[in-house]
Design an enzyme around this catalytic site. Structure first.
Site, PDB file in Angstrom:
ATOM      1  N   HIS A   1      -1.701  -9.712  -0.422  1.00 46.71           N
ATOM      2  CA  HIS A   1      -2.276  -8.854  -1.439  1.00 46.71           C
ATOM      3  C   HIS A   1      -2.381  -9.724  -3.036  1.00 46.71           C
ATOM      4  O   HIS A   1      -1.788 -10.765  -2.995  1.00 46.71           O
ATOM      5  CB  HIS A   1      -1.553  -7.802  -1.757  1.00 46.71           C
ATOM      6  CG  HIS A   1      -1.379  -6.807  -0.950  1.00 46.71           C
ATOM      7  ND1 HIS A   1      -0.621  -5.730  -0.582  1.00 46.71           N
ATOM      8  CD2 HIS A   1      -2.298  -6.721   0.452  1.00 46.71           C
ATOM      9  CE1 HIS A   1      -0.922  -5.031   0.402  1.00 46.71           C
ATOM     10  NE2 HIS A   1      -1.961  -5.586   0.981  1.00 46.71           N
TER      11      HIS A   1
ATOM     12  N   HIS B   1      -4.517  -2.047  -4.623  1.00 49.49           N
ATOM     13  CA  HIS B   1      -4.338  -3.442  -4.942  1.00 49.49           C
ATOM     14  C   HIS B   1      -5.382  -4.176  -4.691  1.00 49.49           C
ATOM     15  O   HIS B   1      -6.609  -3.594  -4.199  1.00 49.49           O
ATOM     16  CB  HIS B   1      -3.074  -3.936  -4.214  1.00 49.49           C
ATOM     17  CG  HIS B   1      -3.125  -3.830  -2.811  1.00 49.49           C
ATOM     18  ND1 HIS B   1      -3.820  -4.556  -1.831  1.00 49.49           N
ATOM     19  CD2 HIS B   1      -2.759  -2.797  -1.822  1.00 49.49           C
ATOM     20  CE1 HIS B   1      -4.039  -4.289  -0.757  1.00 49.49           C
ATOM     21  NE2 HIS B   1      -2.954  -3.201  -0.633  1.00 49.49           N
TER      22      HIS B   1
ATOM     23  N   ASP C   1      -8.812  -3.465   3.469  1.00 51.11           N
ATOM     24  CA  ASP C   1      -7.608  -4.291   3.448  1.00 51.11           C
ATOM     25  C   ASP C   1      -7.378  -5.059   4.719  1.00 51.11           C
ATOM     26  O   ASP C   1      -6.984  -6.030   4.636  1.00 51.11           O
ATOM     27  CB  ASP C   1      -6.240  -3.371   3.430  1.00 51.11           C
ATOM     28  CG  ASP C   1      -5.205  -3.978   3.213  1.00 51.11           C
ATOM     29  OD1 ASP C   1      -4.506  -4.654   2.300  1.00 51.11           O
ATOM     30  OD2 ASP C   1      -4.374  -3.908   4.387  1.00 51.11           O
TER      31      ASP C   1
ATOM     32  N   GLU D   1     -10.279   7.370   2.256  1.00 55.78           N
ATOM     33  CA  GLU D   1      -9.489   5.882   2.052  1.00 55.78           C
ATOM     34  C   GLU D   1     -10.675   5.020   2.921  1.00 55.78           C
ATOM     35  O   GLU D   1     -10.718   5.139   4.062  1.00 55.78           O
ATOM     36  CB  GLU D   1      -8.284   5.711   2.663  1.00 55.78           C
ATOM     37  CG  GLU D   1      -7.734   4.530   2.476  1.00 55.78           C
ATOM     38  CD  GLU D   1      -6.645   3.888   3.422  1.00 55.78           C
ATOM     39  OE1 GLU D   1      -5.924   3.041   3.206  1.00 55.78           O
ATOM     40  OE2 GLU D   1      -6.226   4.777   4.369  1.00 55.78           O
TER      41      GLU D   1
ATOM     42  N   PHE E   1     -10.059   9.552  16.324  1.00 50.09           N
ATOM     43  CA  PHE E   1     -11.070   8.959  17.134  1.00 50.09           C
ATOM     44  C   PHE E   1     -10.672   7.689  17.858  1.00 50.09           C
ATOM     45  O   PHE E   1     -11.315   6.845  18.466  1.00 50.09           O
ATOM     46  CB  PHE E   1     -12.356   8.531  16.084  1.00 50.09           C
ATOM     47  CG  PHE E   1     -12.727   9.795  15.704  1.00 50.09           C
ATOM     48  CD1 PHE E   1     -13.497  10.701  16.391  1.00 50.09           C
ATOM     49  CD2 PHE E   1     -12.636  10.430  14.319  1.00 50.09           C
ATOM     50  CE1 PHE E   1     -14.049  11.877  15.913  1.00 50.09           C
ATOM     51  CE2 PHE E   1     -13.011  11.552  14.039  1.00 50.09           C
ATOM     52  CZ  PHE E   1     -13.692  12.473  14.595  1.00 50.09           C
ATOM     53  N   GLU E   2      -9.197   7.120  17.377  1.00 45.61           N
ATOM     54  CA  GLU E   2      -9.094   5.919  17.982  1.00 45.61           C
ATOM     55  C   GLU E   2      -7.201   5.952  18.262  1.00 45.61           C
ATOM     56  O   GLU E   2      -6.637   6.932  17.505  1.00 45.61           O
ATOM     57  CB  GLU E   2      -9.113   4.657  17.174  1.00 45.61           C
ATOM     58  CG  GLU E   2     -10.443   4.190  17.081  1.00 45.61           C
ATOM     59  CD  GLU E   2     -10.991   3.595  18.659  1.00 45.61           C
ATOM     60  OE1 GLU E   2      -9.977   2.990  19.338  1.00 45.61           O
ATOM     61  OE2 GLU E   2     -12.026   3.655  18.872  1.00 45.61           O
TER      62      GLU E   2
ATOM     63  N   SER F   1       0.798  -1.107   0.156  1.00 46.37           N
ATOM     64  CA  SER F   1       0.014   0.033   0.058  1.00 46.37           C
ATOM     65  C   SER F   1       0.829   1.256   0.023  1.00 46.37           C
ATOM     66  O   SER F   1       0.348   2.321  -0.227  1.00 46.37           O
ATOM     67  CB  SER F   1      -0.971   0.129   1.457  1.00 46.37           C
ATOM     68  OG  SER F   1      -2.103  -1.157   1.133  1.00 46.37           O
TER      69      SER F   1
END
Length: 537
Positions: free
Chosen positions: A464, A390, A348, A343, A301-302, A123
């Site tokens: 992938h 990908h 993934d 995104e 948020f995390e 990625s």
């Protein structure tokens, strides 16, 4: 004054519309749909309507004011197809006939995803391609292929710059939305230059890299380019080591990670004192943001990645749909336009875990974010591109009947006399053999959120896939997305469409009240009617 061509198009729309709506109403019952599909006239009418819309489609050959790039991380074609069925089944239909939001985009291409050094890419290198316009080496972000992974001294002089950065240089507002940590590889290539995608904070930097002057990705997030909207996870890489996390104050593993004792959230907040900047970490604060009174927004948020959608705490964390909406509302206030990167990063992660339900649910939410963006923007001035970095070694098959639950079993047993699900992986943690025999899933709940699909080859983490992925486009200059292209072409189309560096010989500024605009409006209505037909089904 409407032209004869416009008038003819409207007449066609008036004639065709009721037919499509009538078919849509008839198709609301599954039995009625089955009866319709048995008749050649049904398919002929559908295809003719689609053909008519295609014949009237005209490229928008003017400059784009706004750019939105949606990337589904790991969203290969098999993932898109399975997510389409899942979304339809979640809405009470058989699924196969569903139209995803991305399915309605008029222009489509295939993207070759290999990197300079890998046949099957990661990625980081792929993000450098679609953000910066050049192919690169695995593990590196924002650097040309002259840079060597993990070798800090190969960073300098090999930096390449993203469409986001170029848009900012021309006065546009820019934003990043992700369901991963905001320092993750896909967003990082939009603003950072690093020989390691894993150098999230300075605590991750080797001593030698620090000595040679390399900078962690989190620091680059707040210093390389002024990003107006930053939404996702990744709190722990922004605060001094030992800082309790506001959401998990007793958790040692979620405390701040920085050795340099800097609070990068404060650095970002203070960077533009003349602008109204806000930081939030909780859904309540996020919902209370007044977009009209906000110039810049950071929401983390995390501590690391955001939770998978199926496990998201809806009272504490916003969804990708809500983050996309808020980002567009803030960025669109700039009269010069904006660039937004969104995104769906955890598609993934679900696949890497060999858990299709996690991946496909993420993909459905990603598509809903695309749908919401379409409602908030105008195709006339906004180029929207949807693609993947990908694929994955994920497949579905097994001669399943129409309407088969996407997470369900194939209708026949395998040659080993055992059942199997239609969704499978070529490799990954789902490989389970007992005494040389494939696991029997008869008594297993394969609809569970954490059910791990069976895999052919044992690996701790599924890999992938190397095949091409799709690129979908709509808006100004979207017709340039066609054929089979190298992945780095995506960045060049976006830069050219908005007249960003290095392009000087740019598309013209849009003109109002053109005959081609009439054709495009009519075509859009036709496509909309077709989409409505599919949604009714």
């Amino acid at each position: 004054m409407p032209t004869a061509k416009c008038t003819a198009n409207r007449h066609l729309l008036i004639l065709l519309g009721p037919m499509l709506l009538a078919v849509g109403r008839s198709a609301m019952e599954s039995q009625a749909l089955y009866e319709l599909e048995r008749e050649p006239a049904y398919w002929d009418a559908q295809a003719r309507a689609t053909l008519d819309a295609a014949l009237k489609l005209r490229p928008r050959e003017h400059q784009a004011k706004n750019l939105i790039l949606f990337v589904g991380d790991g969203m290969g074609v098999s993932t898109v197809s399975a997510a389409r069925i899942l979304r339809g089944q979640m809405e009470g239909r058989s699924g196969e006939e569903t139209m995803l939001a991305m399915d309605t985009f008029p222009y489509l291409a295939l993207s070759k995803t290999y990197s300079v050094d890998k046949q099957v890419a990661d990625s980081a290198s792929t993000a450098t391609a679609y953000h910066c316009g050049v192919k690169a080496n695995a593990k590196t972000v924002g650097l040309s292929a002259n840079a060597v992974a993990y070798e800090c001294n190969t960073t300098f002089g090999n930096e390449v710059f993203s469409v986001l950065r170029r848009a900012k240089a021309q006065g546009k507002s820019v934003g990043v939305v992700t369901t991963t940590r905001v320092q993750h590889a896909s967003p990082a290539a939009a603003y950072a230059h690093s020989v390691s995608r894993s150098w999230y904070s300075d605590a991750d930097l080797p001593f030698s890299a620090q000595q040679q002057g390399c900078v962690d990705i989190a620091t680059q997030l707040v210093t390389n380019v002024d990003i107006d909207v930053i939404l996702g996870g990744g709190r722990m890489y922004m605060t001094p080591k030992g800082t309790p996390d506001p959401e998990y104050p007793t958790s040692n593993s979620r405390k701040g990670d920085r050795k340099d004792k800097k609070n990068l959230i404060d650095v970002w907040l203070k960077a533009k004192p003349n602008k109204k900047s806000h930081y939030v970490w909780h859904r309540k604060e996020f919902d209370e943001i007044n977009v009209k009174a906000t110039d810049r927004l950071m929401g983390l948020f995390e501590p690391k990645d955001m939770r998978f959608e199926v496990f998201r705490n809806r009272t504490r964390d916003p969804s990708i749909v809500e983050m996309t909406e808020k980002a567009i509302q803030i960025l669109s206030k700039n009269p010069k336009g904006y660039f937004l990167f969104v995104e769906g990063g955890r598609i993934d992660h679900g696949h890497h875990s060999g858990i299709a339900k996690l991946a496909l649910t993420e993909a459905v939410m990603f598509d809903r974010a695309i749908q919401r963006a379409a409602q908030l923007t105008r195709e006339y001035d906004t180029l929207t591109v949807v693609t993947a970095d990908h694929s994955h070694v994920f497949t579905f098959g097994g001669n399943t009947p129409r309407g088969n639950p996407i997470f369900g079993l194939a209708p026949k047993k395998a040659d080993d006399k055992l059942p199997f699900t239609s969704l499978l992986y070529a490799n990954g943690p789902g490989y389970v053999h007992i005494n040389g025999t494939r696991g029997n899933i008869t008594m297993v709940d394969y609809y569970d959120e954490e059910y791990m699909q069976q895999a052919a080859v044992p690996l701790d983490v599924e890999t992938h896939g190397g095949e091409d992925v799709a690129i979908y486009a709509k808006g100004p200059m979207a017709h340039l997305i066609h054929g089979v292209k190298e992945q780095n072409y995506v960045a060049h189309v976006m830069a050219y469409a908005a007249c960003l560096e290095p392009y000087k010989n740019c598309p013209p500024h849009p003109h109002s009240h053109t005959s081609s605009g009439c054709v495009n409006r009519t075509s859009s209505l036709l496509v909309g009617l077709l989409s409505f037909l599919w949604l009714l089904r």
